[in-house]
Design an enzyme around this catalytic site. Structure first.
Site, PDB file in Angstrom:
ATOM      1  N   TRP A 264       0.811  -1.100   0.031  1.00 54.59           N
ATOM      2  CA  TRP A 264       0.111   0.040   0.055  1.00 54.59           C
ATOM      3  C   TRP A 264       0.827   1.235  -0.109  1.00 54.59           C
ATOM      4  CZ3 TRP A 264       1.748   1.995   4.566  1.00 54.59           C
ATOM      5  CH2 TRP A 264       2.047   0.985   5.715  1.00 54.59           C
ATOM      6  N   ASN A 265       2.365   1.471   0.293  1.00 55.59           N
ATOM      7  CA  ASN A 265       2.844   2.441   0.418  1.00 55.59           C
ATOM      8  C   ASN A 265       3.116   3.250  -0.970  1.00 55.59           C
ATOM      9  OD1 ASN A 265       4.542   0.288  -0.246  1.00 55.59           O
ATOM     10  ND2 ASN A 265       6.466   1.517   0.889  1.00 55.59           N
TER      11      ASN A 265
ATOM     12  N   LYS B 161      -3.183  -7.475  -8.335  1.00 52.87           N
ATOM     13  CA  LYS B 161      -3.930  -7.456  -7.088  1.00 52.87           C
ATOM     14  C   LYS B 161      -3.388  -6.264  -6.288  1.00 52.87           C
ATOM     15  CE  LYS B 161      -4.594  -8.395  -3.240  1.00 52.87           C
ATOM     16  NZ  LYS B 161      -4.860  -7.677  -2.308  1.00 52.87           N
TER      17      LYS B 161
ATOM     18  N   GLY C   3       5.703  -6.495  -0.466  1.00 57.58           N
ATOM     19  CA  GLY C   3       5.255  -6.781   0.693  1.00 57.58           C
ATOM     20  C   GLY C   3       5.898  -7.189   1.920  1.00 57.58           C
TER      21      GLY C   3
ATOM     22  N   GLU D  53       9.971  -8.751  -3.497  1.00 59.07           N
ATOM     23  CA  GLU D  53      10.439  -7.442  -2.505  1.00 59.07           C
ATOM     24  C   GLU D  53       9.674  -7.087  -1.275  1.00 59.07           C
ATOM     25  OE1 GLU D  53      12.660  -5.778  -3.887  1.00 59.07           O
ATOM     26  OE2 GLU D  53      12.840  -6.163  -6.033  1.00 59.07           O
TER      27      GLU D  53
ATOM     28  N   CYS E 212       9.892   0.709   2.405  1.00 62.61           N
ATOM     29  CA  CYS E 212      10.689  -0.360   2.578  1.00 62.61           C
ATOM     30  C   CYS E 212      12.270  -0.196   3.015  1.00 62.61           C
ATOM     31  CB  CYS E 212      10.632  -1.418   1.677  1.00 62.61           C
ATOM     32  SG  CYS E 212      11.022  -0.508  -0.094  1.00 62.61           S
TER      33      CYS E 212
ATOM     34  N   GLU F 266      11.013  -4.819  11.757  1.00 59.59           N
ATOM     35  CA  GLU F 266      10.674  -3.785  10.915  1.00 59.59           C
ATOM     36  C   GLU F 266       9.531  -3.191  11.566  1.00 59.59           C
ATOM     37  OE1 GLU F 266       8.740  -4.560   7.077  1.00 59.59           O
ATOM     38  OE2 GLU F 266       9.985  -2.773   6.168  1.00 59.59           O
TER      39      GLU F 266
HETATM   40  P1  NAD Z   1       1.386  -7.513   3.099  1.00 59.88           P
HETATM   41  O1  NAD Z   1       2.658  -8.431   3.052  1.00 59.88           O
HETATM   42  O2  NAD Z   1       0.320  -7.164   4.156  1.00 59.88           O
HETATM   43  O3  NAD Z   1       0.722  -6.913   1.506  1.00 59.88           O
HETATM   44  C1  NAD Z   1       1.296  -7.286   0.508  1.00 59.88           C
HETATM   45  C2  NAD Z   1       0.225  -7.574  -0.620  1.00 59.88           C
HETATM   46  O4  NAD Z   1       0.067  -9.020  -0.458  1.00 59.88           O
HETATM   47  C3  NAD Z   1      -1.195  -6.850  -0.360  1.00 59.88           C
HETATM   48  O5  NAD Z   1      -1.811  -6.705  -1.787  1.00 59.88           O
HETATM   49  C4  NAD Z   1      -1.813  -8.151   0.241  1.00 59.88           C
HETATM   50  O6  NAD Z   1      -3.361  -8.178  -0.060  1.00 59.88           O
HETATM   51  C5  NAD Z   1      -1.313  -9.384  -0.365  1.00 59.88           C
HETATM   52  N1  NAD Z   1      -1.569 -10.687   0.403  1.00 59.88           N
HETATM   53  C6  NAD Z   1      -1.392 -10.581   1.808  1.00 59.88           C
HETATM   54  N2  NAD Z   1      -1.761 -11.729   2.188  1.00 59.88           N
HETATM   55  C7  NAD Z   1      -1.804 -12.691   1.039  1.00 59.88           C
HETATM   56  C8  NAD Z   1      -1.876 -14.225   0.695  1.00 59.88           C
HETATM   57  N3  NAD Z   1      -2.192 -14.992   1.825  1.00 59.88           N
HETATM   58  N4  NAD Z   1      -1.836 -14.505  -0.451  1.00 59.88           N
HETATM   59  C9  NAD Z   1      -1.837 -13.570  -1.533  1.00 59.88           C
HETATM   60  N5  NAD Z   1      -1.747 -12.135  -1.251  1.00 59.88           N
HETATM   61  C10 NAD Z   1      -1.417 -11.834   0.082  1.00 59.88           C
HETATM   62  O7  NAD Z   1       2.323  -5.764   3.132  1.00 59.88           O
HETATM   63  P2  NAD Z   1       1.960  -4.355   3.214  1.00 59.88           P
HETATM   64  O8  NAD Z   1       1.516  -4.147   4.725  1.00 59.88           O
HETATM   65  O9  NAD Z   1       0.583  -4.195   2.422  1.00 59.88           O
HETATM   66  O10 NAD Z   1       3.270  -3.806   2.779  1.00 59.88           O
HETATM   67  C11 NAD Z   1       4.050  -3.328   3.811  1.00 59.88           C
HETATM   68  C12 NAD Z   1       5.231  -4.212   3.644  1.00 59.88           C
HETATM   69  O11 NAD Z   1       5.864  -4.030   2.119  1.00 59.88           O
HETATM   70  C13 NAD Z   1       6.563  -3.947   4.362  1.00 59.88           C
HETATM   71  O12 NAD Z   1       6.987  -4.945   5.193  1.00 59.88           O
HETATM   72  C14 NAD Z   1       7.251  -3.048   3.489  1.00 59.88           C
HETATM   73  O13 NAD Z   1       8.661  -3.286   3.599  1.00 59.88           O
HETATM   74  C15 NAD Z   1       7.184  -4.068   2.349  1.00 59.88           C
HETATM   75  N6  NAD Z   1       7.641  -3.011   1.075  1.00 59.88           N
HETATM   76  C16 NAD Z   1       8.733  -3.814   0.325  1.00 59.88           C
HETATM   77  C17 NAD Z   1       9.174  -3.070  -0.737  1.00 59.88           C
HETATM   78  C18 NAD Z   1      10.415  -3.420  -1.387  1.00 59.88           C
HETATM   79  O14 NAD Z   1      10.366  -3.112  -2.727  1.00 59.88           O
HETATM   80  N7  NAD Z   1      11.228  -4.339  -1.131  1.00 59.88           N
HETATM   81  C19 NAD Z   1       8.528  -1.654  -1.130  1.00 59.88           C
HETATM   82  C20 NAD Z   1       7.524  -1.429  -0.201  1.00 59.88           C
HETATM   83  C21 NAD Z   1       6.999  -2.212   0.889  1.00 59.88           C
END
Ligand code: NAD
Length: 493
Positions: free
Chosen positions: A151-152, A175, A228, A250, A284, A385
């Site tokens: 979401w960020n 998605k 995520g 990522e 991230c 984190e």
């Molecule tokens: P999240 O892991 O909760 O969700 C990410 C995505 O995965 C969402 O679309 C969510 O709906 C989906 N998802 C969740 N559970 C799932 C499942 N069981 N099966 C399939 N899809 C599923 O992450 P978040 O809270 O949206 O984002 C924050 C995290 O993202 C932080 O840890 C951050 O560091 C990371 N992030 C990483 C980068 C990078 O490029 N390395 C960039 C931005 C954010």
């Protein structure tokens, strides 16, 4: 209030189950739109369209140069709509307009860059050691791609994932996060205007455990690209393994931002602030562990506190705002919980340390920029984190200790080093276990530069030439050029 629809096969459609869920404006604390709740049936519809596009659809027979033309047009359309898309993004995720507008104006570069690569994907002729054979390789699209985003920075992730995927000839189903789906759904209309054929770019909104899990499990999805948390990433990795799917991840980080006594301290302080308070710490690559050489620790910490005092918290749309709201209610609670954990562990809270309140902040999820000292690296606040504006300051004596502390964490996304000593800069860049090392700068990204993590921060790289490799498979073709009678069929040729 707008009821959004999925975007499947070139049109906006209602969810099969006929259900919607609320999306909240994190600044006002009000529901402002409703998102379609995707289920397995919607995912199946989107994957079928994406598969069709890659087999019988026009995408399959378009030349790479023709695909590239659509991609360039999409870049132009994003540029023309940058302000509108940034506003939607801010409304849905609360990040600063100044940051989101900058991202949207830069975003087209990914489409232009990967459009430039689309018609330069080449195979090779192999000077094969077997007589009477002509052998060559081709590079083919991996297949239907499922892209799951956080979401960020929802739209930035679309560029990072979809530009190389489309350049390779794949089709995608995005998605987006359930907290910030609006911008991705609005963006979809531009792909059609750009001439990208129906079924190539699809968006199904919904919850992770429902629509997300169905996308990962679908038998016709060949590759999952995910941004995520590491927790969800690990789950997706093991689920995808059941279908031997290609995966790139990522994930999160706990990046060390390391300040040596010989650094330009004004620049380092600005880099430390940008590392942790920009984007309200919801990035991230947040430099959430600030390692400061002991000889300057006190002076440097005071400098940071003075800078943190000037940060203006408030309306993300206003140009003078430095720190906006936290995007999601669970994330807001998580940040406050970590502040309590740090206090409980014995870290000293020098600045901030709780919800931010005051005029203009009612309704929103605001956290004070927070600085902890007396942090030791084994504390949870130094290892886990937070994804919020919470900084842990850790002292170190010399280079060896900085490297040891810097690497003593499960993550390896990024690291910052502040020093005027060029030899030390090179030594540190080699020794730090991270996908990106910034020397005397922080939070710089480019469409040309590979980005990704090591250890628990992920798998694979986005951006740069190598990103397209993640969406291609090599095929080896052998042609027998001999008219001679076949040899012994029971042995390897
Ligand atoms: P999240 O892991 O909760 O969700 C990410 C995505 O995965 C969402 O679309 C969510 O709906 C989906 N998802 C969740 N559970 C799932 C499942 N069981 N099966 C399939 N899809 C599923 O992450 P978040 O809270 O949206 O984002 C924050 C995290 O993202 C932080 O840890 C951050 O560091 C990371 N992030 C990483 C980068 C990078 O490029 N390395 C960039 C931005 C954010």
């Amino acid at each position: 209030m707008k009821n959004y629809q999925h975007y499947i096969d070139g049109t906006y459609v209602d969810p099969v189950a006929g259900e919607w869920f609320d999306s909240t404006d994190p600044y006002r604390g009000e529901v402002w739109a409703r998102m379609p709740r995707g289920t397995e049936a919607d995912i199946h519809r989107a994957v079928s369209a994406a598969k069709r596009a890659m087999t019988t659809g026009p995408w399959a027979s378009m030349t790479p140069s023709a695909r590239a033309k659509c991609m360039r047009k999409l870049g132009d359309l994003v540029a023309a709509n940058a302000e509108r898309l940034a506003e939607i993004e801010v409304r849905d995720n609360g990040k600063l307009m100044s940051e989101m507008l900058g991202q949207m104006r830069y975003h087209p570069e990914w489409w232009y860059y990967f459009a430039g690569l689309a018609d330069k994907v080449e195979g090779s002729v192999i000077p094969i050691d077997k007589p009477d054979h002509f052998a060559f390789t081709t590079q083919e699209p991996v297949g239907v791609v499922g892209a799951l985003t956080a979401w960020n920075s929802p739209l930035l992730f679309i560029a990072w994932k979809c530009a190389p995927a489309l350049a390779a000839g794949c089709s995608v189903i995005v998605k987006p996060s359930e907290f910030t789906s609006a911008s991705t759904l609005e963006y979809a209309a531009l792909t059609r205007e750009a001439g990208i054929p129906d079924g190539v770019f699809n968006v199904v909104a919904g919850f992770g455990a429902e629509a997300g899990a169905a996308l990962v499990a679908h038998k016709d999805v060949a590759k999952i690209t995910f941004t995520g948390s590491d927790r969800t990433g690990a789950m997706i990795y093991s689920q995808a393994a059941k279908g031997i799917k290609r995966v790139s991840l990522e994930l999160g980080g706990k990046s060390p931002n390391i300040v040596f006594a010989d650094a330009d301290l004004a620049a380092a302080a600005s880099g430390a602030v940008s590392g942790i308070f920009a984007a309200t710490g919801q990035t991230c690559v947040a430099g959430s562990r600030l390692l400061v050489q002991n000889s300057i620790r006190e002076e440097f910490t005071e400098r940071l506190v003075e800078m943190a005092k000037t940060a203006k918290i408030g309306d993300p749309m206003q140009a003078e705002t430095n720190i906006g709201p936290v995007t999601t209610a669970p994330q807001y609670q998580k940040i406050l919980d970590y502040i309590d954990i740090a206090k409980g562990e014995g870290a000293t809270c020098l600045f901030g340390g709780g919800p931010a309140e005051g005029p203009g902040l009612t309704g929103g999820q605001f956290v004070q920029p927070t600085i902890f000292t007396n942090v030791s690296n084994e504390m949870r606040i130094a290892q886990e984190e937070v994804f919020g504006p919470v900084l842990s300051i850790i002292g170190f004596e010399d280079e060896a200790e900085a490297i040891e502390i810097g690497n003593d964490v499960i993550y390896g996304l990024a690291a910052g080093v502040w020093t005027k000593d060029i030899g030390r800069a090179v030594r540190m860049s080699k020794a730090l276990k991270a996908g990106t090392v910034w020397i005397n700068t922080y939070r710089a990204v480019s469409y040309m530069m590979p980005f990704g993590g090591v250890k628990h921060s992920g798998l694979g790289r986005e951006s740069g030439i190598e990103a397209i490799r993640g969406y291609l498979e090599t095929k080896s073709v052998w042609i027998n050029t001999s008219d001679a009678a076949p040899g012994n069929p029971f042995v390897l040729r």
